[in-house]
Design a protein around this motif. Structure first.
Motif, PDB file in Angstrom:
ATOM      1  N   TRP A  62       4.362  -1.855  13.835  1.00 19.13           N
ATOM      2  CA  TRP A  62       3.614  -1.797  12.576  1.00 19.13           C
ATOM      3  C   TRP A  62       4.223  -0.743  11.655  1.00 19.13           C
ATOM      4  N   GLY A  63       4.571   0.428  12.203  1.00 15.62           N
ATOM      5  CA  GLY A  63       5.173   1.487  11.396  1.00 15.62           C
ATOM      6  C   GLY A  63       6.516   1.082  10.823  1.00 15.62           C
ATOM      7  N   GLN A  66       5.924  -1.331   7.994  1.00 16.42           N
ATOM      8  CA  GLN A  66       5.452  -0.672   6.771  1.00 16.42           C
ATOM      9  C   GLN A  66       6.625  -0.115   5.968  1.00 16.42           C
ATOM     10  N   ALA A  75       4.066   7.047   6.286  1.00 15.63           N
ATOM     11  CA  ALA A  75       2.852   7.869   6.327  1.00 15.63           C
ATOM     12  C   ALA A  75       2.310   7.920   7.751  1.00 15.63           C
ATOM     13  N   THR A  76       1.215   8.630   7.897  1.00 21.25           N
ATOM     14  CA  THR A  76       0.522   8.730   9.179  1.00 21.25           C
ATOM     15  C   THR A  76      -0.741   7.895   9.119  1.00 21.25           C
ATOM     16  N   SER A  77      -0.969   7.092  10.148  1.00 24.91           N
ATOM     17  CA  SER A  77      -2.155   6.238  10.208  1.00 24.91           C
ATOM     18  C   SER A  77      -2.716   6.230  11.617  1.00 24.91           C
ATOM     19  N   THR A  78      -4.034   6.134  11.700  1.00 23.35           N
ATOM     20  CA  THR A  78      -4.706   5.972  12.986  1.00 23.35           C
ATOM     21  C   THR A  78      -5.615   4.759  12.874  1.00 23.35           C
ATOM     22  N   PHE A  79      -5.541   3.866  13.841  1.00 21.51           N
ATOM     23  CA  PHE A  79      -6.374   2.665  13.790  1.00 21.51           C
ATOM     24  C   PHE A  79      -6.663   2.166  15.194  1.00 21.51           C
ATOM     25  N   THR A  93      -2.144   6.067  16.965  1.00 24.46           N
ATOM     26  CA  THR A  93      -1.790   6.961  15.872  1.00 24.46           C
ATOM     27  C   THR A  93      -0.294   6.820  15.636  1.00 24.46           C
ATOM     28  N   SER A 113       4.732   6.488  17.685  1.00 24.46           N
ATOM     29  CA  SER A 113       3.470   5.790  17.915  1.00 24.46           C
ATOM     30  C   SER A 113       2.864   6.267  19.230  1.00 24.46           C
TER      31      SER A 113
END
Length: 148
Positions: A62-63, A66, A75-79, A93, A113
């Motif tokens: 996913w990263g 993106q 960017a940084t994402s948590t899901f 994360t 990740s």
């Protein structure tokens, strides 16, 4: 002439033997239950570890997507992963950083990740002392899209 032992002296021998056998069999039963329980726990943690690895890999993909296909954002994402999937209860994360390679003058991206099964603070890694906590990390590095 053969002499037989006195029956009075033999009294209680079968009781001692029966108690000894019961103690030995109880010890074997406890050992078997302990072994079965530890193998069940080990198997469950192995399965959770595999799920965490797959979740971390999905987060890394996913990263990378993106950066390369979506909007180029790093960017940084948590899901959390979907609740109806086999990776339910996993949270990911994804941390993306961009640096300039001084030699090639290209943008370098690093996607880290981290997936875990019980994030306490809402992000992974989660500092926890839980016996069933599982965490896996996938690290990806690449140059800017379209470059060698």
């Amino acid at each position: 002439m053969k002499r037989f032992p006195n029956p009075e002296r033999m009294r209680g021998v079968s009781l001692v033997t029966a108690i000894f056998l019961l103690v030995v069999l109880a010890g074997l039963a406890v050992a078997m239950v302990t072994l079965a329980t530890s193998q069940q726990t080990s198997s469950a943690l192995d399965l959770q570890g595999t799920r965490a690895y797959l979740a971390a890999r999905a987060g890394a993909e996913w990263g990378v997507y993106q950066v390369t296909r979506a909007n180029g954002a790093c960017a940084t994402s948590t899901f959390p992963l979907p609740a109806d999937s086999t990776l339910a209860r996993m949270k990911v994360t994804v941390v993306c950083t961009r640096t300039l390679d001084t030699v090639s003058k290209l943008q370098r991206y690093t996607v880290l990740s981290t997936a875990c099964n019980t994030p306490g603070s809402g992000a992974c890694p989660s500092p926890t002392n839980s016996i069933d906590y599982v965490q896996r990390v996938v690290h990806v590095e690449f140059s800017e899209p379209g470059q060698p």
